[in-house]
Design an enzyme around this catalytic site. Sequence first.
Site, PDB file in Angstrom:
ATOM      1  N   GLY A  13       0.908  -1.080  -0.016  1.00  0.00           N
ATOM      2  CA  GLY A  13       0.090  -0.083   0.010  1.00  0.00           C
ATOM      3  C   GLY A  13       0.793   1.293   0.057  1.00  0.00           C
ATOM      4  O   GLY A  13       0.582   2.157  -0.741  1.00  0.00           O
ATOM      5  N   CYS A  40       3.414  -8.707   2.143  1.00  0.00           N
ATOM      6  CA  CYS A  40       2.739  -9.713   1.073  1.00  0.00           C
ATOM      7  C   CYS A  40       3.940 -10.255   0.376  1.00  0.00           C
ATOM      8  O   CYS A  40       4.047 -11.456  -0.092  1.00  0.00           O
ATOM      9  CB  CYS A  40       1.786  -8.873   0.024  1.00  0.00           C
ATOM     10  SG  CYS A  40       1.558  -9.597  -1.423  1.00  0.00           S
ATOM     11  N   CYS A  45       1.693 -13.107   1.104  1.00  0.00           N
ATOM     12  CA  CYS A  45       1.174 -13.928  -0.361  1.00  0.00           C
ATOM     13  C   CYS A  45       2.222 -14.417  -1.299  1.00  0.00           C
ATOM     14  O   CYS A  45       2.070 -15.712  -1.820  1.00  0.00           O
ATOM     15  CB  CYS A  45       0.686 -12.927  -1.365  1.00  0.00           C
ATOM     16  SG  CYS A  45      -0.164 -11.374  -0.278  1.00  0.00           S
ATOM     17  N   LYS A  48       4.230 -17.631   0.333  1.00  0.00           N
ATOM     18  CA  LYS A  48       3.188 -18.801   0.615  1.00  0.00           C
ATOM     19  C   LYS A  48       2.709 -19.259  -0.725  1.00  0.00           C
ATOM     20  O   LYS A  48       2.433 -20.381  -0.665  1.00  0.00           O
ATOM     21  CB  LYS A  48       1.939 -17.766   1.034  1.00  0.00           C
ATOM     22  CG  LYS A  48       0.601 -18.782   1.576  1.00  0.00           C
ATOM     23  CD  LYS A  48      -0.339 -18.911   0.370  1.00  0.00           C
ATOM     24  CE  LYS A  48      -0.758 -17.610  -0.581  1.00  0.00           C
ATOM     25  NZ  LYS A  48      -1.923 -16.671   0.386  1.00  0.00           N
ATOM     26  N   TYR A 175      -7.808 -18.058   6.463  1.00  0.00           N
ATOM     27  CA  TYR A 175      -7.065 -18.045   5.407  1.00  0.00           C
ATOM     28  C   TYR A 175      -5.885 -18.777   5.651  1.00  0.00           C
ATOM     29  O   TYR A 175      -5.402 -19.804   5.073  1.00  0.00           O
ATOM     30  CB  TYR A 175      -6.751 -16.689   4.742  1.00  0.00           C
ATOM     31  CG  TYR A 175      -7.873 -15.739   4.120  1.00  0.00           C
ATOM     32  CD1 TYR A 175      -7.805 -16.106   2.558  1.00  0.00           C
ATOM     33  CD2 TYR A 175      -8.609 -15.146   4.838  1.00  0.00           C
ATOM     34  CE1 TYR A 175      -8.651 -15.188   2.071  1.00  0.00           C
ATOM     35  CE2 TYR A 175      -9.543 -14.346   4.047  1.00  0.00           C
ATOM     36  CZ  TYR A 175      -9.590 -14.215   2.832  1.00  0.00           C
ATOM     37  OH  TYR A 175     -10.469 -13.667   2.096  1.00  0.00           O
ATOM     38  N   GLU A 179      -4.646 -22.567   4.357  1.00  0.00           N
ATOM     39  CA  GLU A 179      -3.714 -22.706   3.272  1.00  0.00           C
ATOM     40  C   GLU A 179      -2.336 -23.394   3.570  1.00  0.00           C
ATOM     41  O   GLU A 179      -1.850 -24.180   3.109  1.00  0.00           O
ATOM     42  CB  GLU A 179      -3.143 -21.158   2.952  1.00  0.00           C
ATOM     43  CG  GLU A 179      -4.257 -20.251   2.191  1.00  0.00           C
ATOM     44  CD  GLU A 179      -3.939 -19.028   1.978  1.00  0.00           C
ATOM     45  OE1 GLU A 179      -4.491 -18.346   0.659  1.00  0.00           O
ATOM     46  OE2 GLU A 179      -3.000 -18.215   2.204  1.00  0.00           O
ATOM     47  N   HIS A 437     -14.432 -24.795 -24.554  1.00  0.00           N
ATOM     48  CA  HIS A 437     -14.469 -26.272 -24.298  1.00  0.00           C
ATOM     49  C   HIS A 437     -13.109 -27.043 -24.574  1.00  0.00           C
ATOM     50  O   HIS A 437     -12.533 -26.568 -25.477  1.00  0.00           O
ATOM     51  CB  HIS A 437     -15.636 -27.030 -25.188  1.00  0.00           C
ATOM     52  CG  HIS A 437     -15.943 -28.322 -24.696  1.00  0.00           C
ATOM     53  ND1 HIS A 437     -16.404 -28.762 -23.690  1.00  0.00           N
ATOM     54  CD2 HIS A 437     -15.722 -29.424 -25.590  1.00  0.00           C
ATOM     55  CE1 HIS A 437     -16.451 -30.074 -23.652  1.00  0.00           C
ATOM     56  NE2 HIS A 437     -16.195 -30.730 -24.717  1.00  0.00           N
ATOM     57  N   GLU A 442     -16.115 -23.249 -18.140  1.00  0.00           N
ATOM     58  CA  GLU A 442     -17.341 -23.051 -19.146  1.00  0.00           C
ATOM     59  C   GLU A 442     -18.582 -23.501 -18.200  1.00  0.00           C
ATOM     60  O   GLU A 442     -19.767 -23.256 -18.609  1.00  0.00           O
ATOM     61  CB  GLU A 442     -17.199 -24.150 -20.131  1.00  0.00           C
ATOM     62  CG  GLU A 442     -17.130 -25.586 -19.850  1.00  0.00           C
ATOM     63  CD  GLU A 442     -16.950 -26.510 -20.966  1.00  0.00           C
ATOM     64  OE1 GLU A 442     -17.971 -26.577 -22.098  1.00  0.00           O
ATOM     65  OE2 GLU A 442     -16.125 -27.200 -21.095  1.00  0.00           O
TER      66      GLU A 442
END
Length: 455
Positions: A13, A40, A45, A48, A175, A179, A437, A442
């Site tokens: 940030g 992060c 993040c 991790k 979380y 995880e 596909h 889908e």
Amino acid sequence: MEFDLVVIGAGSGGVAASRRAAAHGARVAIVEAGRVGGTCVLRGCVPKKLLMYAAEFDDTFAQARGYGWTIAGVPDFDMAVWQAAKSAETARLEGIYRRLLEGSGVTLFEGAARLDGPQRVRVGDETLAAPHIVLATGSSPIRDTVPGLEDCATSNELLDLDALPPHAAVIGSGYIAVEFASALARLGVQVLMYYRAELPLRGFDPMLRAAAAAELQAAGVELHPGVLPRRVRPLLDGFALELGDEHVLETDWVLNATGRRPNSTGLGLETVGLAPREDGAVAVDAALRTGAAGVYAIGDLTQMKNLTPVAIAQGRALADMLFGSAPREVDLSLVASAVFMQPPIASIGPAEDELVAAGRKARVFETEFRPMKQAFLGAVAPAGQRTRMKLLVDAASDRVLAAHMIGADAPEIVQSLAVALSAGATKAHFDRTLAVHPTAAEEFVLMREPVRMLP
Ligand code: NDP
């Protein structure tokens, strides 16, 4: 030292706010007490996800055999090798962050910053003066949820391990707990999870919560819902979890994953007439203003939605508001997020039980299937790994309110769906979208009949 803006904290940030402000021509200083890059990049993040990639190979080896590969011997994971590569990668990323700041003309001060009255920030012996100050100091793991937990590892320490314990207890089911329990189990650790709720991942859709529990169990994680240790005691070579009724569990290692608290202590908030909330957060209004003139806060420090992209969006919006020509606010009404367990979870919009509680009339579309890659393997497929998807559609407007998924590539799929939902897509838009596909994605455009109506 005079600046137009001083940012405290060089995480996602803070770096975003400072670089955007500098791009608008502002003279910007950023202060960081630790390494540049923040949670992060350095201990969240990014590492991790690198550990999750390592863990995925467990399934890949099993699947490879079913697809005709011969893998000699038993694959073995060496945490020290991962650790060395992870440290090199985070050092590389920190270097990039430093160069980005320098290249943007932002002046970096290294040291602990403290507000020192209106428009002033102290860093060591230096005083920085600016009409605008952004607090972006993030959050840290809470260590006092259960007596004795302060001596246990958090995600910070886990990501710095050179060797994995054979046996571990994970406390919490948010979380981070989910995880890491998922990853550790695949990396050969015998994992037990203790948490106070009935299902993991409070706040997520009930379908995802139940599926997360099932997938953790399929990965060999022993779940203990509704059970929390009363105390954790250090032993010579591990920990004892006092679970009540004289039941004590001895384990090699404990992961404390019971939430994070904003880093607001020692910031000198009182020098500008501010006090943190009880949860440690610095309160802000929609324009990210605190109660003190010229002082703003973004990211985890505000405890609004503790996600990196939110902190980045807030930092940029704030810089645009202060120094740009088109002021804007960050809309947090529709924020997607992902849980990087195996298979991963991703979600955007309200959970079904939230709609029920709000008495909202909606149609629920659901599908569940064994993905093609797994189905091919038949009996030798790794356990679990089913894909589940849900769409929640407003009954009156036909607008798609939420998309929830657990299954391979769920975060990638939901990121794309987030554009459609942000644009106000209706179920009719989904219905007339042709499928790609064969894909799992889908199925999101092929769900025809609702499985139920709300309420
Ligand atoms: P979470 O808020 O997700 O989960 C906290 C866990 O701790 C919950 O299981 C909660 O239980 C439990 N807990 C909290 N207080 C107590 C208590 N007093 N006694 C017992 N248990 C307690 O926090 P995390 O630490 O997992 O992650 C912190 C934040 O970081 C997340 O909220 C998220 O915003 C962010 N994050 C995001 C990630 C991503 O986007 N993939 C990954 C990691 C973190 P209960 O459910 O019963 O309340």
